[in-house]
Design a protein around this motif. Structure first.
Motif, PDB file in Angstrom:
ATOM      1  N   ALA A 298     -51.003  67.021  29.667  1.00  0.00           N
ATOM      2  CA  ALA A 298     -51.255  68.468  29.676  1.00  0.00           C
ATOM      3  C   ALA A 298     -51.585  68.918  31.098  1.00  0.00           C
ATOM      4  CB  ALA A 298     -52.392  68.825  28.734  1.00  0.00           C
ATOM      5  N   PHE A 299     -51.053  70.064  31.469  1.00  0.00           N
ATOM      6  CA  PHE A 299     -51.334  70.686  32.761  1.00  0.00           C
ATOM      7  C   PHE A 299     -52.253  71.879  32.494  1.00  0.00           C
ATOM      8  CE2 PHE A 299     -47.334  68.504  33.066  1.00  0.00           C
ATOM      9  CZ  PHE A 299     -47.347  67.904  34.324  1.00  0.00           C
ATOM     10  N   LEU A 300     -53.515  71.762  32.899  1.00  0.00           N
ATOM     11  CA  LEU A 300     -54.502  72.821  32.670  1.00  0.00           C
ATOM     12  C   LEU A 300     -54.517  73.726  33.907  1.00  0.00           C
ATOM     13  CD1 LEU A 300     -57.400  70.534  31.354  1.00  0.00           C
ATOM     14  CD2 LEU A 300     -55.442  71.447  30.086  1.00  0.00           C
ATOM     15  N   ILE A 301     -54.149  74.993  33.730  1.00  0.00           N
ATOM     16  CA  ILE A 301     -53.955  75.886  34.875  1.00  0.00           C
ATOM     17  C   ILE A 301     -54.942  77.053  34.804  1.00  0.00           C
ATOM     18  CG2 ILE A 301     -52.316  77.318  36.142  1.00  0.00           C
ATOM     19  CD1 ILE A 301     -50.084  75.630  34.822  1.00  0.00           C
ATOM     20  N   ALA A 302     -55.862  77.087  35.775  1.00  0.00           N
ATOM     21  CA  ALA A 302     -56.815  78.197  35.906  1.00  0.00           C
ATOM     22  C   ALA A 302     -56.486  78.929  37.191  1.00  0.00           C
ATOM     23  CB  ALA A 302     -58.242  77.668  35.937  1.00  0.00           C
ATOM     24  N   ARG A 303     -56.289  80.215  37.100  1.00  0.00           N
ATOM     25  CA  ARG A 303     -55.912  80.985  38.291  1.00  0.00           C
ATOM     26  C   ARG A 303     -56.386  82.419  38.174  1.00  0.00           C
ATOM     27  NH1 ARG A 303     -50.262  83.278  36.810  1.00  0.00           N
ATOM     28  NH2 ARG A 303     -49.975  83.761  39.003  1.00  0.00           N
ATOM     29  N   VAL A 304     -56.703  83.033  39.305  1.00  0.00           N
ATOM     30  CA  VAL A 304     -56.991  84.467  39.376  1.00  0.00           C
ATOM     31  C   VAL A 304     -56.134  85.044  40.488  1.00  0.00           C
ATOM     32  CG1 VAL A 304     -59.327  84.326  38.464  1.00  0.00           C
ATOM     33  CG2 VAL A 304     -58.955  84.069  40.915  1.00  0.00           C
ATOM     34  N   SER A 305     -55.748  86.301  40.339  1.00  0.00           N
ATOM     35  CA  SER A 305     -54.819  86.891  41.305  1.00  0.00           C
ATOM     36  C   SER A 305     -55.292  88.204  41.885  1.00  0.00           C
ATOM     37  CB  SER A 305     -53.447  87.103  40.640  1.00  0.00           C
ATOM     38  OG  SER A 305     -53.587  87.835  39.443  1.00  0.00           O
ATOM     39  N   ASP A 306     -56.533  88.626  41.560  1.00  0.00           N
ATOM     40  CA  ASP A 306     -57.090  89.790  42.252  1.00  0.00           C
ATOM     41  C   ASP A 306     -58.595  89.605  42.383  1.00  0.00           C
ATOM     42  OD1 ASP A 306     -58.596  91.374  40.113  1.00  0.00           O
ATOM     43  OD2 ASP A 306     -56.634  91.192  39.166  1.00  0.00           O
ATOM     44  N   PRO A 307     -59.217  90.245  43.391  1.00  0.00           N
ATOM     45  CA  PRO A 307     -60.625  89.994  43.708  1.00  0.00           C
ATOM     46  C   PRO A 307     -61.583  90.244  42.553  1.00  0.00           C
ATOM     47  CG  PRO A 307     -59.560  91.202  45.485  1.00  0.00           C
ATOM     48  CD  PRO A 307     -58.580  91.158  44.350  1.00  0.00           C
ATOM     49  N   SER A 308     -61.252  91.169  41.648  1.00  0.00           N
ATOM     50  CA  SER A 308     -62.165  91.496  40.560  1.00  0.00           C
ATOM     51  C   SER A 308     -62.336  90.355  39.569  1.00  0.00           C
ATOM     52  CB  SER A 308     -61.656  92.746  39.822  1.00  0.00           C
ATOM     53  OG  SER A 308     -60.406  92.489  39.205  1.00  0.00           O
TER      54      SER A 308
ATOM     55  N   ARG B 162     -44.713  67.503  27.229  1.00  0.00           N
ATOM     56  CA  ARG B 162     -45.891  67.932  27.953  1.00  0.00           C
ATOM     57  C   ARG B 162     -46.325  69.311  27.482  1.00  0.00           C
ATOM     58  NH1 ARG B 162     -40.489  67.985  29.844  1.00  0.00           N
ATOM     59  NH2 ARG B 162     -40.223  69.342  31.662  1.00  0.00           N
ATOM     60  N   ILE B 163     -47.550  69.681  27.882  1.00  0.00           N
ATOM     61  CA  ILE B 163     -48.145  70.953  27.477  1.00  0.00           C
ATOM     62  C   ILE B 163     -48.665  71.654  28.739  1.00  0.00           C
ATOM     63  CG2 ILE B 163     -50.001  72.065  26.180  1.00  0.00           C
ATOM     64  CD1 ILE B 163     -49.983  69.659  24.306  1.00  0.00           C
ATOM     65  N   ALA B 164     -48.420  72.944  28.826  1.00  0.00           N
ATOM     66  CA  ALA B 164     -49.025  73.775  29.875  1.00  0.00           C
ATOM     67  C   ALA B 164     -50.053  74.671  29.208  1.00  0.00           C
ATOM     68  CB  ALA B 164     -47.976  74.607  30.591  1.00  0.00           C
ATOM     69  N   VAL B 165     -51.297  74.574  29.646  1.00  0.00           N
ATOM     70  CA  VAL B 165     -52.388  75.308  29.007  1.00  0.00           C
ATOM     71  C   VAL B 165     -52.908  76.382  29.958  1.00  0.00           C
ATOM     72  CG1 VAL B 165     -54.589  75.139  27.804  1.00  0.00           C
ATOM     73  CG2 VAL B 165     -53.012  73.191  27.793  1.00  0.00           C
ATOM     74  N   PHE B 166     -52.871  77.636  29.499  1.00  0.00           N
ATOM     75  CA  PHE B 166     -53.442  78.776  30.233  1.00  0.00           C
ATOM     76  C   PHE B 166     -54.531  79.385  29.358  1.00  0.00           C
ATOM     77  CE2 PHE B 166     -49.068  78.316  31.546  1.00  0.00           C
ATOM     78  CZ  PHE B 166     -49.100  78.482  32.911  1.00  0.00           C
ATOM     79  N   ASP B 167     -55.558  79.918  29.960  1.00  0.00           N
ATOM     80  CA  ASP B 167     -56.642  80.512  29.170  1.00  0.00           C
ATOM     81  C   ASP B 167     -56.118  81.668  28.320  1.00  0.00           C
ATOM     82  OD1 ASP B 167     -59.332  80.864  28.340  1.00  0.00           O
ATOM     83  OD2 ASP B 167     -59.525  82.542  29.729  1.00  0.00           O
TER      84      ASP B 167
END
Length: 501
Positions: free
Chosen positions: A13-23, A77-82
């Protein structure tokens, strides 16, 4: 959401945590925690990827690199996004296309724990619709966020604020919970010295070297000695006389200035002159009148050359044969009485500078009083605008009435901004230039005699203009303030006043 079966146990599994703006920066740790908990519940062989796309442009490539890694992986495989909006905010992205193709092949599943959605090869229509709608809403949110950012920047520009990192000589601070930019008092003496040295004609490289030797460092988290490129940027930036540039748009900022527009223009003239000089043919000798002496007969330039250890000048004959010529020593002899008449002595120069400093202090106090009055008016207009907006919300005035009155108040605020900018530009930067010239005038004749030809050339460029020679007679114009010094000295008007009690 709890999974009681164990069909995913041990699956990659690929656990992907990301943010794309300052807020959303503060939400990143929460994403990581939820993804890890989800992986533990399903017994996944999880590999975590966490990054903030708002901080560095390089991180905007990381998501694509992760997707490429997922695509290359052999086996299920698994891609996991919140959430779905962490997967993408652009439904047309080729990243989405790649991921969907892998899902369609049956080699990849997309999991969105917080949305309670698992998307796989055999997902029903309702799940496909949920994914599509989530992507559409994510794209809408991204566009709305972008609009808000643009509006915020426009508001900052209208208020004369600069939302990015302050340039060298300034620092970003928090004052009463609000971001501000103030002059960096630790580096201020170095920056002012840099401008003074540039006005004297010193090269950027020499200025950088001198500032490094006396300890100027960059305003980065880990300060390092300033480089030549940073000093060159110092002399080309309009920020130092009151003009900020953001996204290609120039506007007057509200912060304290180092120099005036006139000084900035003079520095650009010096830079242009020095740049042009690089393309002149270099010779073994430097000459005092190189590039500043014209032929009084035909108007062409006079070129210098050496013969038997002496320096002579002759017409370049660009317009035809011209016999005009002269010796350098003969021309200098004609200048020496003028330079002697300019020299006012170090004591007198200091007294004039002291008097100028007192005048500048009085002018500064007056400007501060005027600035306070303008700021008070500005705050009054802001309060009126707030009250006006409340009247509109409560229905006491119509929208049209609000628009008309708000437009009038906004125009008054802009006018006050313009007055504040003019006050800032009228600061003591010009006094700095005059003080430097007075220091030169203190003993310009002795300085000229003892200097090398290259320095003589710089002194002449500061003191005289329109030099031309005809029948071995030199003609020229004295530049200010030297012409005024000679005139006042000849009339003996000002010395008694300065010597009086």
């Amino acid at each position: 959401m709890t999974y009681r079966n164990n069909k995913y146990a041990g699956m990659k599994a690929f656990l992907i945590a990301r943010v794309s703006d300052p807020s959303q920066i503060e939400a990143l740790p929460g994403q990581i925690l939820r993804l890890k908990k989800y992986a533990d519940q399903l017994g996944l062989d999880g590999e975590l990827f966490s990054f903030d796309e708002t901080a560095y442009k390089e991180d905007r490539r990381r998501f694509r690199e992760i997707v490429d890694k997922i695509a290359r992986y052999k086996g299920k495989r698994i891609a996991v996004f919140d959430k779905i909006d962490r997967f993408t905010r652009d439904a047309s992205s080729d990243i989405v296309r790649i991921m969907k193709e892998k899902v369609k092949e049956g080699n990849l599943e997309l999991h969105f724990p917080s949305d309670g959605l698992i998307f796989h090869q055999n997902s029903p229509a309702c799940d496909k619709t949920r994914l599509g709608m989530g992507m559409v809403f994510g794209e809408y949110y991204s566009a709305a966020t972008s609009d808000n950012v643009k509006r915020s920047i426009d508001l900052k520009i209208s208020n004369g604020e600069y939302p990015e990192k302050a340039p060298l000589g300034y620092c970003n601070v928090m004052i009463d919970g609000k971001k501000e930019i103030i002059i960096d008092r630790m580096r201020e003496p170095f920056i002012r010295k840099a401008f003074e040295l540039r006005l004297s004609g010193m090269s950027v490289g020499d200025i950088a070297k001198e500032l490094q030797e006396i300890g100027l460092t960059s305003n980065m988290p880990h300060p390092k000695p300033v480089r030549k490129a940073a000093i060159a940027k110092l002399f080309t930036s309009k920020f130092y006389y009151g003009i900020a540039t953001l996204r290609g748009k120039e506007y007057p900022h509200k912060y304290e200035c180092y120099i005036t527009k006139d000084i900035y223009d003079e520095i650009q003239r010096i830079s242009k002159s020095n740049y042009s000089a690089k393309f002149h043919k270099k010779t073994h000798y430097e000459f005092a009148f190189r590039g500043i002496l014209k032929c009084g007969v035909c108007g062409c330039s006079m070129s210098s050359y050496t013969k038997k250890g002496r320096v002579y000048m002759r017409c370049t004959n660009a317009k035809g044969k011209c016999p005009n010529n002269a010796s350098e020593i003969g021309v200098i002899e004609q200048l020496e009485p003028v330079l002697a008449s300019i020299s006012i002595g170090e004591g007198l120069a200091k007294r004039i500078c002291d008097e100028m400093n007192r005048d500048q202090m009085r002018a500064k106090e007056l400007r501060e009083t005027q600035k306070k009055a303008l700021c008070d008016k500005y705050e009054t207009l802001e309060r009126r605008k707030d009250i006006l907006y409340e009247d509109r919300l409560d229905g006491r005035i119509t929208v049209d009435e609000y628009d008309e009155k708000a437009k009038n108040i906004t125009q008054q605020m802009h006018d006050l901004d313009d007055e504040l900018v003019k006050l800032e530009q009228g600061s003591d930067g010009a006094g700095m230039t005059i003080a430097n010239l007075l220091k030169l005038a203190a003993n310009v004749d002795e300085l000229f005699k003892s200097s090398k030809p290259a320095v003589k050339n710089q002194i002449l460029r500061l003191v005289v203009s329109n030099l031309n020679i005809q029948q071995k007679r030199l003609n020229f114009h004295l530049l200010e303030p030297f012409a005024t010094l000679v005139d006042l000295d000849s009339r003996s008007v000002w010395c008694p006043r300065l010597d009086s009690n």
